[in-house]
Design a protein around this motif. Structure first.
Motif, short mmCIF file in Angstrom:
data_model
loop_
_atom_site.label_atom_id
_atom_site.label_comp_id
_atom_site.label_asym_id
_atom_site.label_seq_id
_atom_site.Cartn_x
_atom_site.Cartn_y
_atom_site.Cartn_z
N VAL A 169 9.78 3.30 14.97
CA VAL A 169 9.62 4.39 15.94
C VAL A 169 8.53 4.00 16.94
CG1 VAL A 169 9.01 6.81 16.22
CG2 VAL A 169 10.30 6.08 14.21
N SER A 170 8.85 4.02 18.22
CA SER A 170 7.86 3.67 19.23
C SER A 170 6.91 4.83 19.46
CB SER A 170 8.55 3.30 20.54
OG SER A 170 9.16 4.45 21.10
N LEU A 171 5.76 4.53 20.03
CA LEU A 171 4.80 5.59 20.37
C LEU A 171 5.39 6.53 21.41
CD1 LEU A 171 1.47 3.55 20.44
CD2 LEU A 171 2.09 5.35 18.82
N ALA A 172 6.20 6.00 22.32
CA ALA A 172 6.83 6.85 23.34
C ALA A 172 7.79 7.84 22.69
CB ALA A 172 7.57 5.99 24.36
N ASP A 200 10.48 13.59 10.26
CA ASP A 200 11.27 12.39 9.96
C ASP A 200 10.74 11.17 10.70
OD1 ASP A 200 12.86 13.86 8.24
OD2 ASP A 200 14.50 14.12 9.68
N LEU A 201 10.33 11.37 11.96
CA LEU A 201 9.76 10.25 12.72
C LEU A 201 8.49 9.74 12.06
CD1 LEU A 201 10.20 11.44 16.43
CD2 LEU A 201 11.51 9.68 15.23
N PHE A 202 7.62 10.65 11.64
CA PHE A 202 6.38 10.24 10.98
C PHE A 202 6.66 9.53 9.65
CE2 PHE A 202 3.89 13.18 13.76
CZ PHE A 202 2.96 12.24 14.18
N LYS A 203 7.70 9.96 8.94
CA LYS A 203 8.06 9.29 7.69
C LYS A 203 8.50 7.85 7.95
CE LYS A 203 9.25 13.34 4.96
NZ LYS A 203 10.33 14.11 4.31
N ALA A 249 6.79 4.41 6.60
CA ALA A 249 7.58 3.37 5.94
C ALA A 249 7.32 2.00 6.57
CB ALA A 249 9.06 3.72 5.99
N TYR A 250 7.27 1.98 7.90
CA TYR A 250 6.99 0.72 8.59
C TYR A 250 5.58 0.22 8.28
CZ TYR A 250 5.81 -2.52 12.32
OH TYR A 250 5.38 -3.62 13.01
N LEU A 251 4.60 1.11 8.36
CA LEU A 251 3.22 0.71 8.10
C LEU A 251 3.03 0.21 6.68
CD1 LEU A 251 1.19 3.43 10.03
CD2 LEU A 251 1.42 1.01 10.61
N GLN A 252 3.74 0.81 5.73
CA GLN A 252 3.64 0.36 4.34
C GLN A 252 4.14 -1.07 4.19
OE1 GLN A 252 3.78 4.32 1.59
NE2 GLN A 252 5.72 3.34 1.94
N MET A 253 5.10 -1.46 5.02
CA MET A 253 5.63 -2.81 4.94
C MET A 253 4.67 -3.84 5.55
SD MET A 253 9.74 -2.51 5.53
CE MET A 253 9.57 -2.31 7.29
N VAL A 254 3.98 -3.47 6.63
CA VAL A 254 3.18 -4.46 7.35
C VAL A 254 1.68 -4.40 7.05
CG1 VAL A 254 4.82 -4.61 9.25
CG2 VAL A 254 2.90 -3.03 9.42
N ALA A 255 1.20 -3.30 6.52
CA ALA A 255 -0.24 -3.14 6.29
C ALA A 255 -0.69 -3.96 5.08
CB ALA A 255 -0.60 -1.68 6.10
N THR A 256 -1.90 -4.47 5.19
CA THR A 256 -2.51 -5.22 4.09
C THR A 256 -3.80 -4.52 3.67
OG1 THR A 256 -3.79 -6.60 5.59
CG2 THR A 256 -1.58 -7.39 5.00
N GLU A 257 -4.41 -5.04 2.63
CA GLU A 257 -5.67 -4.47 2.13
C GLU A 257 -6.74 -4.46 3.23
OE1 GLU A 257 -6.71 -3.75 -1.27
OE2 GLU A 257 -4.69 -3.89 -2.05
N GLU A 258 -6.73 -5.47 4.10
CA GLU A 258 -7.72 -5.55 5.16
C GLU A 258 -7.56 -4.44 6.19
OE1 GLU A 258 -5.76 -8.56 4.50
OE2 GLU A 258 -7.24 -8.88 2.93
N LEU A 288 0.84 -1.20 0.00
CA LEU A 288 0.00 0.00 0.00
C LEU A 288 0.87 1.25 0.00
CD1 LEU A 288 -2.59 -1.01 2.73
CD2 LEU A 288 -2.94 -0.98 0.28
N ARG A 289 0.37 2.31 -0.60
CA ARG A 289 1.05 3.60 -0.52
C ARG A 289 0.30 4.45 0.50
NH1 ARG A 289 1.30 5.66 -6.52
NH2 ARG A 289 -0.04 7.06 -5.41
N LEU A 290 0.99 4.85 1.54
CA LEU A 290 0.37 5.60 2.63
C LEU A 290 1.07 6.95 2.78
CD1 LEU A 290 0.41 2.70 5.25
CD2 LEU A 290 -1.44 3.30 3.70
N SER A 291 0.34 7.93 3.32
CA SER A 291 0.97 9.23 3.56
C SER A 291 0.22 10.00 4.64
CB SER A 291 1.04 10.06 2.28
OG SER A 291 -0.26 10.46 1.89
N TYR A 292 0.91 11.01 5.15
CA TYR A 292 0.35 11.97 6.11
C TYR A 292 0.43 13.34 5.47
CZ TYR A 292 0.69 8.91 10.25
OH TYR A 292 0.54 7.93 11.17
N ASP A 293 -0.42 14.25 5.90
CA ASP A 293 -0.31 15.64 5.50
C ASP A 293 0.47 16.36 6.59
OD1 ASP A 293 -0.52 18.19 4.54
OD2 ASP A 293 -2.63 18.43 5.04
N LEU A 294 1.75 16.59 6.32
CA LEU A 294 2.62 17.23 7.31
C LEU A 294 3.02 18.64 6.85
CD1 LEU A 294 4.82 14.12 8.11
CD2 LEU A 294 3.01 15.10 9.52
N THR A 295 2.08 19.32 6.21
CA THR A 295 2.33 20.67 5.72
C THR A 295 1.53 21.67 6.54
OG1 THR A 295 0.54 20.47 4.11
CG2 THR A 295 2.74 19.83 3.38
#
Length: 121
Positions: A40-43, A79-82, A86-95, A2-9
């Motif tokens: 990146v951990s939530l903490a 940079d942390l959000f990027k 990147a991590y979520l794009q690797m583990v996320a699926t269509e579900e 999946l291609r994911l993004s945030y609006d960080l502008t």
């Protein structure tokens, strides 16, 4: 994948409110509750948010040094959000698409597959 993004502008206040919204969304994601050590951990993300918020409040008097420190904190948080994306794009699926969208993450569909072009003979 999946291609994911945030609006960080946007202005500092918009960036902060979006970042807080994304952090809260990540906190509710089951696929991000226990990320591996490399992610990146939530903490760590919360530390970055707190630092940016502190620097933003310090720069309210238009002190050039404080504005520079705020901008540096914003870059670090971005940079942390990027890295999170990147991590979520690797583990996320269509579900996972509905929960990702609910967490405020923009889902742009699947990454395009590279087409192979046959060279003319």
């Amino acid at each position: 994948m999946l291609r994911l993004s945030y609006d960080l502008t946007g202005k500092p206040s918009v960036f902060l409110s979006n970042s807080l919204r994304y952090y809260n969304g990540l906190s509710s994601l089951s696929i991000y509750r226990n990320p591996p050590e490399q992610a990146v951990s939530l903490a760590r993300l919360k530390e970055g948010l707190d630092l940016y918020e502190q620097k933003m409040e310090s720069s309210i008097n238009y002190d050039r040094l404080q504005i520079k420190l705020r901008d540096d904190a914003r870059k670090q948080l971005t940079d942390l959000f990027k890295k999170v994306i990147a991590y979520l794009q690797m583990v996320a699926t269509e579900e996972d698409i509905p929960v990702l969208m609910q967490a405020g993450i923009e889902v742009k569909g699947r990454a395009p597959k590279k087409k192979t072009v046959v060279a003319p003979a």
